[in-house]
Scaffold this active site. Structure first.
Site, PDB file in Angstrom:
ATOM      1  N   ALA A  75      14.917   3.605   0.597  1.00  0.00           N
ATOM      2  CA  ALA A  75      13.824   3.789   1.556  1.00  0.00           C
ATOM      3  C   ALA A  75      12.487   3.310   0.996  1.00  0.00           C
ATOM      4  O   ALA A  75      11.627   2.854   1.744  1.00  0.00           O
ATOM      5  CB  ALA A  75      13.737   5.257   1.967  1.00  0.00           C
ATOM      6  N   THR A  76      12.297   3.402  -0.319  1.00  0.00           N
ATOM      7  CA  THR A  76      11.039   2.915  -0.908  1.00  0.00           C
ATOM      8  C   THR A  76      10.891   1.417  -0.649  1.00  0.00           C
ATOM      9  O   THR A  76       9.834   0.948  -0.228  1.00  0.00           O
ATOM     10  CB  THR A  76      10.986   3.219  -2.421  1.00  0.00           C
ATOM     11  N   THR A 243      22.491 -10.384  -3.463  1.00  0.00           N
ATOM     12  CA  THR A 243      23.897 -10.106  -3.156  1.00  0.00           C
ATOM     13  C   THR A 243      24.050  -8.680  -2.643  1.00  0.00           C
ATOM     14  O   THR A 243      23.526  -7.737  -3.242  1.00  0.00           O
ATOM     15  CB  THR A 243      24.757 -10.289  -4.419  1.00  0.00           C
ATOM     16  N   CYS A 328       9.426  13.167  -6.150  1.00  0.00           N
ATOM     17  CA  CYS A 328       8.791  11.918  -6.576  1.00  0.00           C
ATOM     18  C   CYS A 328       7.465  12.180  -7.274  1.00  0.00           C
ATOM     19  O   CYS A 328       6.999  11.384  -8.067  1.00  0.00           O
ATOM     20  CB  CYS A 328       8.553  11.028  -5.369  1.00  0.00           C
TER      21      CYS A 328
END
EC number: 2.8.1.7
Length: 404
Positions: A75-76, A243, A328
């Site tokens: 998500a970051t 990839t 975080c």
């Protein structure tokens, strides 16, 4: 019952055993380990098919077209790609961005970076309950506003913003709307075929999938453009090269499939457990709920215990895995910026605990938690001179503390 009890599901979740089993099928020589971009042999084709299935499972949960799902490392990265990508693409239209002070750091720090690059950002302060006032948002919109980024569910206090109404306001003015849905996807219903949201960030590990994988929804109709931030082989329609990690993508897809099946019953169960926890501790003296239970995610409870230091409370609750603030930022001793934005003073912000519940939380664990919290608060306050003064009726705000 196993100790310690994990009540930090908003920081990360364990991988669901069904997901782990699926991941294992895409790693080794006897599994599907090929590169989905290899077009010339079966190993590549099978990997590509697995990625397609996962992309469909993710799109299914949120009411999107699978072609609108772009895989990222989490998500970051999705937040960075959405905000920088849209800002860079639309900067000829304007350089003004609107967000809120209670966003995740991945949004706030991305906006700060754009400020250094010449963009102007308005940071809205929420109301006391954490909800953004839509009139203030409207007043902040200008002719040169190109992007609004306001999250769905807050990771610290669990309040739910009205993303449908915000989307309508943005669409009416031709402003791109980005939503960080990390904490809401799979827990609250999201239907992007109905919502006027242009960009939406998702994570794998907040919903019983693996870490290191996320996705960004990029609307096709009306078409939203973003500038790539990662360059290379042109994967993911040129928006995100690299990839594809098939095992992680398959894991995320399976996690989203399970979430779709179980969301309705799980929401009710978690809401019941959260309310049970709050009802068990709300009559402790000087306890404050941060956020809003009515407009809150079913799995997050953030509470401040006045006259108790948050860090010492976490030490006392060593049988519980809880946090003060988000994972975080909890490594710093600063009080939570989210709680400060709600208008809490430093003391109350410092004495806050976030309980976040999840799929493997039981009633027995909640009852144990209630008992432990009540005991620990009592014990810590017995040791606190501030509590003693408060009980004697001393107004602590009027005291001149000596500075050494």
């Amino acid at each position: 019952m196993k100790l310690p009890i994990y009540l930090d599901y908003s920081a990360t979740t364990p991988v669901d055993p069904r997901v782990a089993e699926k991941i294992m099928q895409f790693m080794t020589m006897d599994g599907t380990f090929g590169n989905p971009a290899s077009r010339s042999h079966r190993f590549g084709w099978q990997a590509e098919e697995a990625v397609d299935i996962a992309r469909n499972q993710i799109a299914d949960l949120v009411g999107a077209d699978p072609r609108e799902i772009v895989f990222t490392s989490g998500a970051t990265e999705s937040d960075n790609l959405a905000i920088k990508g849209a800002a860079n693409f639309y900067q000829k239209k304007g350089k003004h961005i609107i967000t809120s002070k209670t966003e995740h750091k991945a949004v706030l720090d991305t906006c700060r970076q754009l400020e250094r690059e010449g963009f102007e950002v308005t940071y809205l302060a929420p109301q006391r309950n954490g909800i953004i006032d839509l009139k203030e948002l409207e007043a902040a919109m200008r002719d040169d506003t190109i992007l609004v980024s306001i999250m769905h569910v807050n990771n610290e206090i669990g309040v739910v913003q009205d993303i449908a109404a915000i989307g309508e306001m943005c669409r009416a003015r031709g402003i791109i709307y980005h939503v960080d849905a990390t904490q809401s996807v799979g827990k609250l219903p999201i239907d992007l075929s109905q919502l006027k949201v242009d960009l939406m960030s998702f994570s794998g590990h907040k919903i019983y999938g693996p870490k290191g994988i996320g996705a960004l929804y990029v609307r096709r109709k009306p078409r939203v453009r973003i500038e790539a931030q990662m360059h290379g082989g042109g994967h993911e329609r040129g928006m995100r090269s690299g990839t594809l990690p098939v095992h992680q993508i398959v894991g995320m897809g399976e996690a989203y499939r399970i979430a779709k099946e179980e969301m309705a019953t799980e929401m009710e169960r978690l809401r019941g457990l959260r309310n049970r926890l709050w009802n068990g501790i709300k009559d402790i003296e000087e306890v404050y709920l941060n956020g809003d239970l009515e407009h809150g995610a079913p799995n997050i409870l953030n509470v401040s215990f006045n006259y108790v230091e948050g860090e010492s409370l976490i030490m006392a609750l060593k049988d519980l895995a809880v946090s003060s603030g988000s994972a975080c930022t909890s490594a710093s001793l600063e009080p939570s910026y989210v709680l400060r934005a709600l208008g809490l003073n430093d003391e109350l912000a410092h004495s806050s605990i976030r309980f976040s519940l999840g799929r493997f939380t039981t009633e027995e664990e909640i009852d144990y938690t209630i008992e432990l919290v009540r005991k620990s608060i009592g014990r810590l306050r017995d040791l606190s001179p501030l509590w003693e003064m408060y009980k004697q009726g001393v107004d602590l705000n009027s005291i001149e503390w000596a500075h050494h």
